[in-house]
Design a protein around this motif. Structure first.
Motif, mmCIF file in Angstrom:
data_model
loop_
_atom_site.group_PDB
_atom_site.id
_atom_site.type_symbol
_atom_site.label_atom_id
_atom_site.label_comp_id
_atom_site.label_asym_id
_atom_site.label_seq_id
_atom_site.Cartn_x
_atom_site.Cartn_y
_atom_site.Cartn_z
ATOM 1 N N HIS A 522 0.832 -1.209 0.000
ATOM 2 C CA HIS A 522 0.000 0.000 0.000
ATOM 3 C C HIS A 522 0.867 1.259 0.000
ATOM 4 O O HIS A 522 0.558 2.240 -0.687
ATOM 5 C CB HIS A 522 -0.892 0.017 1.243
ATOM 6 C CG HIS A 522 -2.033 -0.960 1.202
ATOM 7 N ND1 HIS A 522 -2.856 -1.106 0.100
ATOM 8 C CD2 HIS A 522 -2.503 -1.829 2.149
ATOM 9 C CE1 HIS A 522 -3.778 -2.016 0.361
ATOM 10 N NE2 HIS A 522 -3.594 -2.468 1.585
ATOM 11 N N LEU A 546 -7.965 2.892 1.620
ATOM 12 C CA LEU A 546 -8.535 1.807 2.420
ATOM 13 C C LEU A 546 -9.991 2.128 2.767
ATOM 14 O O LEU A 546 -10.363 3.291 2.872
ATOM 15 C CB LEU A 546 -7.734 1.622 3.708
ATOM 16 C CG LEU A 546 -6.256 1.259 3.566
ATOM 17 C CD1 LEU A 546 -5.612 1.154 4.947
ATOM 18 C CD2 LEU A 546 -6.078 -0.032 2.804
ATOM 19 N N ARG A 550 -10.338 0.980 8.347
ATOM 20 C CA ARG A 550 -9.492 -0.223 8.225
ATOM 21 C C ARG A 550 -8.014 0.088 8.461
ATOM 22 O O ARG A 550 -7.268 -0.786 8.887
ATOM 23 C CB ARG A 550 -9.681 -0.867 6.850
ATOM 24 C CG ARG A 550 -11.092 -1.341 6.588
ATOM 25 C CD ARG A 550 -11.606 -2.255 7.674
ATOM 26 N NE ARG A 550 -12.958 -2.707 7.419
ATOM 27 C CZ ARG A 550 -13.696 -3.425 8.255
ATOM 28 N NH1 ARG A 550 -13.186 -3.754 9.433
ATOM 29 N NH2 ARG A 550 -14.922 -3.795 7.949
ATOM 30 N N GLY A 551 -7.601 1.310 8.176
ATOM 31 C CA GLY A 551 -6.209 1.659 8.458
ATOM 32 C C GLY A 551 -5.927 1.635 9.943
ATOM 33 O O GLY A 551 -4.902 1.103 10.389
ATOM 34 N N ALA A 606 -7.567 -7.916 5.765
ATOM 35 C CA ALA A 606 -6.709 -6.975 5.028
ATOM 36 C C ALA A 606 -6.026 -7.665 3.854
ATOM 37 O O ALA A 606 -5.817 -7.048 2.799
ATOM 38 C CB ALA A 606 -5.677 -6.375 5.970
ATOM 39 N N PHE A 609 -8.527 -7.854 1.030
ATOM 40 C CA PHE A 609 -8.664 -6.568 0.365
ATOM 41 C C PHE A 609 -7.460 -6.282 -0.520
ATOM 42 O O PHE A 609 -7.601 -5.744 -1.634
ATOM 43 C CB PHE A 609 -8.833 -5.449 1.395
ATOM 44 C CG PHE A 609 -8.906 -4.080 0.774
ATOM 45 C CD1 PHE A 609 -10.071 -3.635 0.176
ATOM 46 C CD2 PHE A 609 -7.804 -3.236 0.775
ATOM 47 C CE1 PHE A 609 -10.142 -2.376 -0.409
ATOM 48 C CE2 PHE A 609 -7.866 -1.982 0.194
ATOM 49 C CZ PHE A 609 -9.043 -1.553 -0.392
ATOM 50 N N LEU A 610 -6.266 -6.640 -0.052
ATOM 51 C CA LEU A 610 -5.046 -6.417 -0.831
ATOM 52 C C LEU A 610 -5.122 -7.164 -2.156
ATOM 53 O O LEU A 610 -4.807 -6.614 -3.219
ATOM 54 C CB LEU A 610 -3.828 -6.884 -0.032
ATOM 55 C CG LEU A 610 -2.462 -6.511 -0.604
ATOM 56 C CD1 LEU A 610 -2.126 -5.069 -0.275
ATOM 57 C CD2 LEU A 610 -1.376 -7.427 -0.044
ATOM 58 N N ARG A 613 -7.636 -5.336 -4.410
ATOM 59 C CA ARG A 613 -7.252 -4.012 -4.903
ATOM 60 C C ARG A 613 -6.160 -4.082 -5.960
ATOM 61 O O ARG A 613 -6.172 -3.290 -6.923
ATOM 62 C CB ARG A 613 -6.790 -3.119 -3.752
ATOM 63 C CG ARG A 613 -6.348 -1.744 -4.236
ATOM 64 C CD ARG A 613 -6.080 -0.757 -3.149
ATOM 65 N NE ARG A 613 -5.640 0.502 -3.720
ATOM 66 C CZ ARG A 613 -6.433 1.425 -4.237
ATOM 67 N NH1 ARG A 613 -7.744 1.248 -4.233
ATOM 68 N NH2 ARG A 613 -5.944 2.541 -4.752
#
Length: 620
Positions: A522, A546, A550-551, A606, A609-610, A613
C-alpha cells in the motif's frame, strides 16, 4: 448450589467476559442459566426476530452472518452471540446458524442487562465489535506510558536565547553565561528564519581552540541549519532524533518559529529506559570483543522497556538505534584498522533495522553502496575485508549471520550506486519470483554510515518507479498474502507442526511479517517515502485507499501482535531461555488469546482486500 451449577461456574470462569466477574455476581448469573441444543445446519437466530437471552457456546461451532447472508464471524467454545440484539431493541441484528451440533448456555436478558450495568469490563466487552475491542486494548497500553504521550514542548521551561547573525562570538558567550544556558539560536532579524545554533562546545572548539578573534561574527562558529523537532512531536521521537544525529541540543519549532532548545540532559531526566546511556557506551568501546560484552545491557534495556509498558514502536525504534550504533562503531573500528576507504561508500541496513521495528530476535541484513569510481580489481579487497570485520563483529554482538547471505560480505550485495539503480529498476520492471523476494527485503533500506544521501536517493527512486508499475504492485500483493495468519476454520489457532517449535505459533512469520508485507505494498502504491510500518500506515490512511476505519484497524492489529511477540521474548529472558519468535498458546492469557484472534482476523481481512485491490486490472 446444584451440581450442574458447579459445571456452569467452572466453564464461565475460563472465558471472557465472565472471567473478570466477582464470584457473588457470577454465581447469581449461573443460577439463571438455561441450556439449549441445536443440530448442525439449523438456524439459531433469524434476522429481526426477538432475542431474549445471551447465547454462550458450550460446545460445537456456529456461523454469524450479516443480514445479506455474507459471513461475519465463526465462533466456537466460549464464544458469545446475541449481545448486539439485546443492546438494540431486543431484535436480532446478525443471524446465526449451527455449523455442527452445538450446545449453548442461555443467559436471560434481564440478567445480561444487570451484568452490563454493574460491571464495566463486561459492558466494554459486549458493547463493541472485535476490532473496536482490540483498539481499546491497544489504547490502554499507550495511555499508560508518559514517554509516548508527552509532547516535546513539555520539556521547555524558558524561551530560547536568540542572537543576530552579526553578533560577536564573545558577546554571545557572555549572554549565554548571563542567562545560564548552553546554546543560543542564530536568527535573522528581517526574515525571522533560524540560521543556526551555537553551543558551549562550539565556543570552545571553534572559537578558543581555533584561535579566532573574539569579535568574529557568531556565524563563523555556529552549526548552520541544525536538525530540529516540531513542538508537537513526542519526547520519545525527540530522543531518537538526538540519538540518530548524535546531537546534544535540539531546537524546538512551531510554524517555523523557535520555541526553545531541548538539551540531552532534559531527555535523560525524562527517559526511563536508559537506551541513551547504552548507545553512548557503544560508541566508547575499543574493540568488537568489548562491544560483544554489552549484550547483557541490550537485553536489560529491552526488558526495562517491556516492564515499563513501552509500546512496540518505541521498543522497535530503540533497538534499531542500538543496532545501528553497533554497526557504526564497528565501521569506525574497521576504518581505523584498514585505513580510509579508497572510494566513498554507504553501508546500508535492511529489513527490521531500517524499518525501526527490531526486537531481540533478529539477524543481520545489510549491503553496501559504492561510488561509481569503484573498480573491483583495485578496491574490492578493502571493502571485502571491511564487510567481513563488521559482519563478524555483529555476529559476536548478538546479530547472527543472515542465513540467506544478504550481507555486505556477499559480493552480489556490494554494488556501485549506478548498478543498484539498474538492479532495482530491473526488479520492478521484471518481477520474477526471485526479484520479488529480493524486493521484500531490499525495499526497506536505510543508510547507517558514509554517504547516507545515496540510500535516501535510492529509496526515493524505488518509491517513484514502483508506483508507476501496476504489474509489480500486483505481484508484490500476491506475494504478501502467501503467509496467512494462524487461524483455523473456527478461529482456533493453527500450530506449527514440525521441528522443536511444534504446537506453537511463529508470531513473526504468521503475524508481523505479513502485516509488514501488505503495508509495504500500500505504501509503495501511494508514494509513501516512510520506512516504519506505523508511519507508512499514516500515509496510506491519508491517501484514502482503504475502506473507512481499516487503516486504524491495521495499526491496532500490528501493535497488539508485535507486543505479544515482544512480551514473549521478554518472558524467555526471564526464564533463562533463548528468546525466539514462537509463542505457545498455553503461555497466553485469555485476554491475549481473545485479542490475538481479533488481530489475526483483521490481518486476514486486510489480505483479502489487498488481493482485490491489486489485481492486474485494478492495480494503480
Amino acid at each position: 448450589m446444584q451440581p450442574e451449577h458447579h459445571e456452569f461456574l467452572d466453564f464461565l470462569r475460563r472465558h471472557p467476559p465472565f472471567d473478570q466477574l466477582p464470584d457473588d455476581s457470577l454465581e447469581q448469573a449461573v443460577s439463571t442459566l438455561d441450556v439449549a441444543y441445536f443440530k448442525a445446519g439449523t438456524p439459531i437466530l433469524d434476522f429481526g426476530a426477538p432475542v431474549d437471552a445471551l447465547y454462550i457456546i458450550r460446545s460445537g461451532a456456529v456461523e454469524v452472518l450479516r443480514r445479506s447472508g455474507e459471513l461475519y464471524n465463526r465462533l466456537s467454545e466460549g464464544g458469545i452471540f446475541g449481545e448486539f440484539g439485546l443492546l438494540r431493541a431486543g431484535k436480532v441484528r446478525f443471524p446465526v446458524r449451527a455449523l455442527e451440533d452445538t450446545l449453548v448456555y442461555l443467559l436471560p436478558a434481564a440478567e445480561f442487562l444487570r451484568l452490563f450495568e454493574q460491571h464495566d469490563y463486561f459492558a466494554d466487552f459486549v458493547e463493541v465489535e472485535d476490532r473496536t475491542r482490540l483498539r481499546q486494548a491497544v489504547a490502554r497500553r499507550e495511555d499508560a506510558n508518559d514517554l509516548l504521550s508527552a509532547p516535546v514542548q513539555s520539556l521547555l521551561h524558558r524561551a530560547p536565547l536568540l542572537v543576530a547573525p552579526d553578533t560577536a562570538a564573545q558577546a554571545v558567550a557572555l549572554q549565554m553565561s548571563a542567562e545560564v544556558v548552553s546554546a543560543a539560536l542564530v536568527v535573522d532579524g528581517a526574515s525571522g528564519r533560524m540560521q543556526g545554533i551555537v553551543t558551549d562546545r562550539d565556543i570552545r572548539d571553534r572559537l578558543v581552540c581555533e584561535g579566532l578573534a573574539y569579535d568574529s561574527p557568531v556565524t563563523a562558529i555556529m552549526t548552520p541549519d541544525p536538525i530540529c523537532a516540531d513542538s508537537d512531536q513526542l519526547v520519545f521521537e525527540a530522543m531518537l532524533t538526538m540519538l540518530k544525529a548524535n546531537v546534544h541540543h535540539l531546537p524546538v519549532m512551531r510554524k517555523n518559529q523557535p520555541q526553545g532548545v531541548v538539551e540531552l540532559a532534559d531527555i535523560i531526566r525524562h527517559e526511563s529506559q536508559n537506551s541513551l546511556f547504552l548507545v553512548n557506551s557503544i560508541h566508547r568501546q575499543q574493540s568488537a570483543e568489548e562491544l560483544a560484552a554489552l549484550l547483557p545491557d541490550v537485553q536489560a534495556c529491552f526488558q526495562r522497556m517491556v516492564n515499563e509498558d513501552a509500546n512496540s514502536h518505541m521498543i522497535g525504534t530503540a533497538l534499531a538505534v542500538i543496532g545501528r550504533s553497533f554497526k557504526q562503531r564497528l565501521l569506525e573500528l574497521a576504518e581505523e584498522r584498514l585505513g580510509p576507504p579508497p572510494v566513498p561508500y554507504c553501508f546500508v541496513a535492511l529489513g527490521s533495522m531500517a524499518r525501526d521495528d527490531q526486537t531481540l530476535v533478529t539477524d543481520q541484513d545489510n549491503a553496501m553502496i559504492l561510488d561509481d569510481s569503484f573498480e573491483p580489481a583495485l578496491h574490492d579487497g578493502y571493502f571485502s575485508r571491511l564487510a567481513a570485520f563488521v559482519s563478524d563483529g555483529l555476529n559476536q554482538c548478538g546479530y547472527p549471520y543472515c542465513s540467506g547471505g544478504i550481507m555486505a560480505t556477499n559480493p552480489e550485495w556490494r554494488k556501485r550506486l549506478s548498478d543498484w539503480r539498474l538492479t532495482f529498476t530491473q526488479w520492478i520492471e521484471q518481477p520474477t519470483p526471485q526479484f520479488l523476494l529480493n524486493s521484500s527485503v531490499f525495499f526497506d533500506l536505510n543508510g547507517v554510515w558514509g554517504e547516507l544521501r545515496w540510500a535516501e536517493d535510492l529509496y526515493d527512486m524505488i518509491v517513484s518507479k514502483a508506483g508507476q508499475h501496476p504489474r509489480f504492485l500486483a505481484c508484490m500483493a500476491r506475494n504478501a498474502v502467501l503467509r496467512t495468519p494462524p487461524l483455523g476454520f473456527f478461529k482456533d489457532f493453527v500450530m506449527e507442526t514440525d521441528g522443536r517449535h511444534s504446537n506453537s505459533i511463529n508470531i513473526k512469520r504468521r503475524g508481523t511479517a505479513p502485516l509488514n508485507d501488505l503495508i509495504r505494498v500500500h505504501a509503495l502504491a501511494v508514494g509513501s517515502t516512510s520506512l516504519n510500518a506505523f508511519s507508512r500506515l499514516h500515509d496510506v490512511i491519508d491517501a484514502g485507499i482503504l475502506p473507512p476505519g481499516r487503516g486504524q484497524d491495521l495499526r491496532d492489529a500490528l501493535e497488539f501482535i508485535a507486543m505479544v511477540r515482544i512480551r514473549h521474548q521478554a518472558l524467555d529472558l526471564d526464564t533463562g531461555q533463548e528468546p525466539d519468535n514462537n509463542v505457545e498458546p498455553e503461555n497466553l492469557s485469555e485476554f491475549e488469546r481473545k485479542h490475538l484472534k481479533d488481530a489475526f482476523q483483521i490481518l486476514s481481512n486486510a489480505q483479502k482486500f489487498l488481493t482485490y485491490r491489486y489485481t492486474p486490472n485494478r492495480a494503480g
